[in-house]
Design a protein around this motif. Sequence first.
Motif, PDB file in Angstrom:
ATOM      1  N   ASP A 158       0.831  -1.198   0.000  1.00 59.96           N
ATOM      2  CA  ASP A 158       0.000   0.000   0.000  1.00 59.96           C
ATOM      3  C   ASP A 158       0.868   1.251   0.000  1.00 59.96           C
ATOM      4  OD1 ASP A 158      -2.314  -1.501   0.093  1.00 59.96           O
ATOM      5  OD2 ASP A 158      -2.304  -1.578   2.288  1.00 59.96           O
ATOM      6  N   THR A 159       0.294   2.363  -0.455  1.00 61.46           N
ATOM      7  CA  THR A 159       1.022   3.634  -0.457  1.00 61.46           C
ATOM      8  C   THR A 159       0.845   4.393   0.856  1.00 61.46           C
ATOM      9  OG1 THR A 159      -0.850   4.769  -1.491  1.00 61.46           O
ATOM     10  CG2 THR A 159       0.839   3.862  -2.965  1.00 61.46           C
ATOM     11  N   THR A 160      -0.033   3.893   1.718  1.00 59.81           N
ATOM     12  CA  THR A 160      -0.271   4.510   3.031  1.00 59.81           C
ATOM     13  C   THR A 160      -0.065   3.464   4.119  1.00 59.81           C
ATOM     14  OG1 THR A 160      -1.844   6.135   2.178  1.00 59.81           O
ATOM     15  CG2 THR A 160      -1.959   5.633   4.523  1.00 59.81           C
ATOM     16  N   LEU A 161       0.644   3.856   5.165  1.00 65.65           N
ATOM     17  CA  LEU A 161       0.820   2.990   6.333  1.00 65.65           C
ATOM     18  C   LEU A 161       0.383   3.783   7.550  1.00 65.65           C
ATOM     19  CD1 LEU A 161       1.824   0.297   7.498  1.00 65.65           C
ATOM     20  CD2 LEU A 161       4.085   1.332   7.734  1.00 65.65           C
ATOM     21  N   ASP A 162      -0.612   3.283   8.254  1.00 69.22           N
ATOM     22  CA  ASP A 162      -1.206   4.002   9.376  1.00 69.22           C
ATOM     23  C   ASP A 162      -1.013   3.204  10.663  1.00 69.22           C
ATOM     24  OD1 ASP A 162      -2.687   5.488  11.144  1.00 69.22           O
ATOM     25  OD2 ASP A 162      -4.451   5.649   9.866  1.00 69.22           O
ATOM     26  N   LEU A 163      -0.120   3.680  11.517  1.00 69.19           N
ATOM     27  CA  LEU A 163       0.189   2.996  12.772  1.00 69.19           C
ATOM     28  C   LEU A 163      -0.585   3.566  13.950  1.00 69.19           C
ATOM     29  CD1 LEU A 163       4.080   2.751  12.406  1.00 69.19           C
ATOM     30  CD2 LEU A 163       2.356   1.066  11.728  1.00 69.19           C
ATOM     31  N   ARG A 164      -1.450   4.528  13.707  1.00 69.17           N
ATOM     32  CA  ARG A 164      -2.188   5.147  14.807  1.00 69.17           C
ATOM     33  C   ARG A 164      -3.050   4.127  15.540  1.00 69.17           C
ATOM     34  NH1 ARG A 164      -4.548  10.175  11.396  1.00 69.17           N
ATOM     35  NH2 ARG A 164      -4.809   8.425   9.935  1.00 69.17           N
ATOM     36  N   GLY A 165      -3.074   4.253  16.857  1.00 70.71           N
ATOM     37  CA  GLY A 165      -3.860   3.334  17.671  1.00 70.71           C
ATOM     38  C   GLY A 165      -3.090   2.127  18.148  1.00 70.71           C
ATOM     39  N   THR A 166      -1.861   1.946  17.677  1.00 77.20           N
ATOM     40  CA  THR A 166      -1.040   0.835  18.152  1.00 77.20           C
ATOM     41  C   THR A 166      -0.237   1.274  19.373  1.00 77.20           C
ATOM     42  OG1 THR A 166       0.935   1.369  16.828  1.00 77.20           O
ATOM     43  CG2 THR A 166      -0.808   0.088  15.752  1.00 77.20           C
ATOM     44  N   GLY A 167       0.415   0.319  20.020  1.00 73.43           N
ATOM     45  CA  GLY A 167       1.247   0.625  21.183  1.00 73.43           C
ATOM     46  C   GLY A 167       2.726   0.598  20.874  1.00 73.43           C
ATOM     47  N   LEU A 168       3.088   0.801  19.616  1.00 71.95           N
ATOM     48  CA  LEU A 168       4.483   0.678  19.216  1.00 71.95           C
ATOM     49  C   LEU A 168       5.364   1.745  19.869  1.00 71.95           C
ATOM     50  CD1 LEU A 168       4.023  -0.043  15.400  1.00 71.95           C
ATOM     51  CD2 LEU A 168       4.612  -1.683  17.207  1.00 71.95           C
ATOM     52  N   VAL A 169       6.552   1.314  20.234  1.00 72.18           N
ATOM     53  CA  VAL A 169       7.586   2.222  20.733  1.00 72.18           C
ATOM     54  C   VAL A 169       8.693   2.364  19.691  1.00 72.18           C
ATOM     55  CG1 VAL A 169       9.295   2.593  22.557  1.00 72.18           C
ATOM     56  CG2 VAL A 169       7.051   1.623  23.113  1.00 72.18           C
ATOM     57  N   GLN A 170       8.948   1.278  18.946  1.00 68.72           N
ATOM     58  CA  GLN A 170       9.964   1.289  17.897  1.00 68.72           C
ATOM     59  C   GLN A 170       9.372   0.709  16.612  1.00 68.72           C
ATOM     60  OE1 GLN A 170      14.116   0.185  19.185  1.00 68.72           O
ATOM     61  NE2 GLN A 170      12.982  -0.846  20.798  1.00 68.72           N
ATOM     62  N   ALA A 171       9.731   1.315  15.478  1.00 72.52           N
ATOM     63  CA  ALA A 171       9.287   0.793  14.193  1.00 72.52           C
ATOM     64  C   ALA A 171      10.413   0.954  13.181  1.00 72.52           C
ATOM     65  CB  ALA A 171       8.038   1.519  13.701  1.00 72.52           C
ATOM     66  N   SER A 172      10.641  -0.092  12.386  1.00 71.97           N
ATOM     67  CA  SER A 172      11.585  -0.059  11.274  1.00 71.97           C
ATOM     68  C   SER A 172      10.777  -0.346  10.014  1.00 71.97           C
ATOM     69  CB  SER A 172      12.687  -1.108  11.470  1.00 71.97           C
ATOM     70  OG  SER A 172      13.576  -1.097  10.371  1.00 71.97           O
ATOM     71  N   ILE A 173      10.808   0.593   9.076  1.00 72.31           N
ATOM     72  CA  ILE A 173       9.871   0.545   7.954  1.00 72.31           C
ATOM     73  C   ILE A 173      10.612   0.690   6.635  1.00 72.31           C
ATOM     74  CG2 ILE A 173       7.927   1.744   6.864  1.00 72.31           C
ATOM     75  CD1 ILE A 173       7.118   2.645   9.706  1.00 72.31           C
ATOM     76  N   ASP A 174      10.327  -0.217   5.709  1.00 76.13           N
ATOM     77  CA  ASP A 174      10.776  -0.054   4.332  1.00 76.13           C
ATOM     78  C   ASP A 174       9.816   0.931   3.675  1.00 76.13           C
ATOM     79  OD1 ASP A 174      11.409  -0.186   1.659  1.00 76.13           O
ATOM     80  OD2 ASP A 174      11.514  -2.365   1.578  1.00 76.13           O
ATOM     81  N   ALA A 175      10.314   2.144   3.409  1.00 75.31           N
ATOM     82  CA  ALA A 175       9.456   3.221   2.917  1.00 75.31           C
ATOM     83  C   ALA A 175       9.298   3.210   1.403  1.00 75.31           C
ATOM     84  CB  ALA A 175      10.009   4.563   3.374  1.00 75.31           C
ATOM     85  N   THR A 176       9.847   2.205   0.733  1.00 77.51           N
ATOM     86  CA  THR A 176       9.739   2.129  -0.728  1.00 77.51           C
ATOM     87  C   THR A 176       8.276   2.161  -1.158  1.00 77.51           C
ATOM     88  OG1 THR A 176      11.763   0.803  -0.825  1.00 77.51           O
ATOM     89  CG2 THR A 176      10.347   0.798  -2.769  1.00 77.51           C
ATOM     90  N   GLY A 177       7.924   3.130  -1.987  1.00 77.74           N
ATOM     91  CA  GLY A 177       6.563   3.224  -2.500  1.00 77.74           C
ATOM     92  C   GLY A 177       5.579   3.921  -1.587  1.00 77.74           C
ATOM     93  N   LEU A 178       5.982   4.269  -0.365  1.00 72.52           N
ATOM     94  CA  LEU A 178       5.064   4.930   0.560  1.00 72.52           C
ATOM     95  C   LEU A 178       4.870   6.397   0.194  1.00 72.52           C
ATOM     96  CD1 LEU A 178       5.824   3.728   4.215  1.00 72.52           C
ATOM     97  CD2 LEU A 178       3.814   3.242   2.823  1.00 72.52           C
TER      98      LEU A 178
END
Length: 502
Positions: free
Chosen positions: A203-223
């Motif tokens: 997907d071209t959108t990644l929405d992490l809102r509402g999660t309890g994440l403290v750390q995230a590593s994201i492949d941003a290709t295409g975002l």
Amino acid sequence: MPAPGDIHVVHNERLQAFVAYQLTHQDARDGSLAVLTLDWTGATLPDPAAVAAMQPARFNYLQQDNALHHLGVGKQVPRDFQRVGWRAPLVDAAPNRFGSWPDGSEIERQRHWDALDAAATQAFKRAADAEDRTVLLEHGDYPVRRCATRLDGAAMNLAPSLHLFDALPLLTRLDIGEPVPGLLPWLRTRPLIHTLDISHTQDTTLDLRGTGLVQASIDATGLHHLHLNHGLSRLTLHGTITPGLVIEGEDDGRWLTLISTDATLRWSGLAALGALQLRDVRELDGGRIAERFLQLRALHVTGAPAVLHGLQRLGELQHLHTLSASDVFPPEDAVFPAPGCWPRLCRLWLGSVPAALGAAIRKAYKREVASGLDLAVTQLRTPDWLAANVDNPFRDWDGSAHVTTAQANKAATLYRKACSEALKLASASGDAAAVTEALAQVGRTYTEGFNALDRRSGFIETEEREQIYTAWLGIVDAVEARSVMALDREVLRAAMNEARTF
């Protein structure tokens, strides 16, 4: 002079409060101190009665159980620490852990844990006390057991429903290398999952809102859009980042540390970013950083090595608390910002920088050390050194504490010889199997060279071993790129491991 028993406070902006600490020990050999977190926080400085009532703080988030936060740290008390009193040290034993000076983040983590769903945290504690190795889901050689702390995308896609994994009370990490339908809605129901590593989002959108994440590593290709959740403290971006990417986060990123190898900063958003780490970059622009992130409190840069343009523009970052850089080389006529540019600066660590610039920085900032600046300017480099080491993955060995100059030079020679021989193979005729076999021999010779280098003094430890391996993978990458062949990396990896004695 700092001494055991001294009680200090430091202001934590996110808590909007001061946090109290005690210096408990001082090493007689090097003067390094130990710091204990105390149980007091307050909006204003503590009075003598509050100091007299302070006790060690206790922590129980995640695997901790009524634990102290007690660390060995450096010997220079940061200038943002304020001494508020003295008491006999509140603990007798010296700490067995070492780290950086605390800043109240451990209090933040405990409060975050306390605010989580009580049923989830209690289930976590019960499961941590009694390991349950019952198989929940078969997954080849690595079945998912009820005591699992992490999951990958392949295992998740085997389940009839992601809610099967609600039976994993210790689950805190996800490694997602393939699309997992329904991942984010399910993740929002699991507040104890604090770390996500995700690639191939499609997907071209990644929405992490509402999660309890403290750390995230994201492949941003295409975002194109990335929405971060409240509470996220570390974001690593990798892949190909497009100029159209927009990142939105809590308070415009004020509490976030962003980590990337892309120094172009072509994406938009996070105007109030708190900390920026740029790793293995070749070129960067201080003016671009100042224009994008004027409220930056911490900047860390490691070059590959890197050319730095606009060095003096970094002086515009008036909120800067920490600046560290290594293998970063501005033009010869560059001027380093004066101490007055950074009234809040507490830590200035520079390694592998131009010799003339490094000497000027030491002179200009020498007086600041007396008022609490943690200053380290090491591994000063001449123009000749830079010319000889621009493509040398072992350049930081030269001048390190336990590697001699001769060993560093020999390592560079071994690398260049292996690289030269490998690239000749890439230009020769032959199929992938033949090139792999020939390259494996180059890898054996490369490894045997380091065996011989290590035989006398045994200086190659975990970090050096990883650097040797990473350098070899870089050679393999170069051969694949030039030959346009997919080589058998397992054969190449095995050849190196079979030859290795360090």
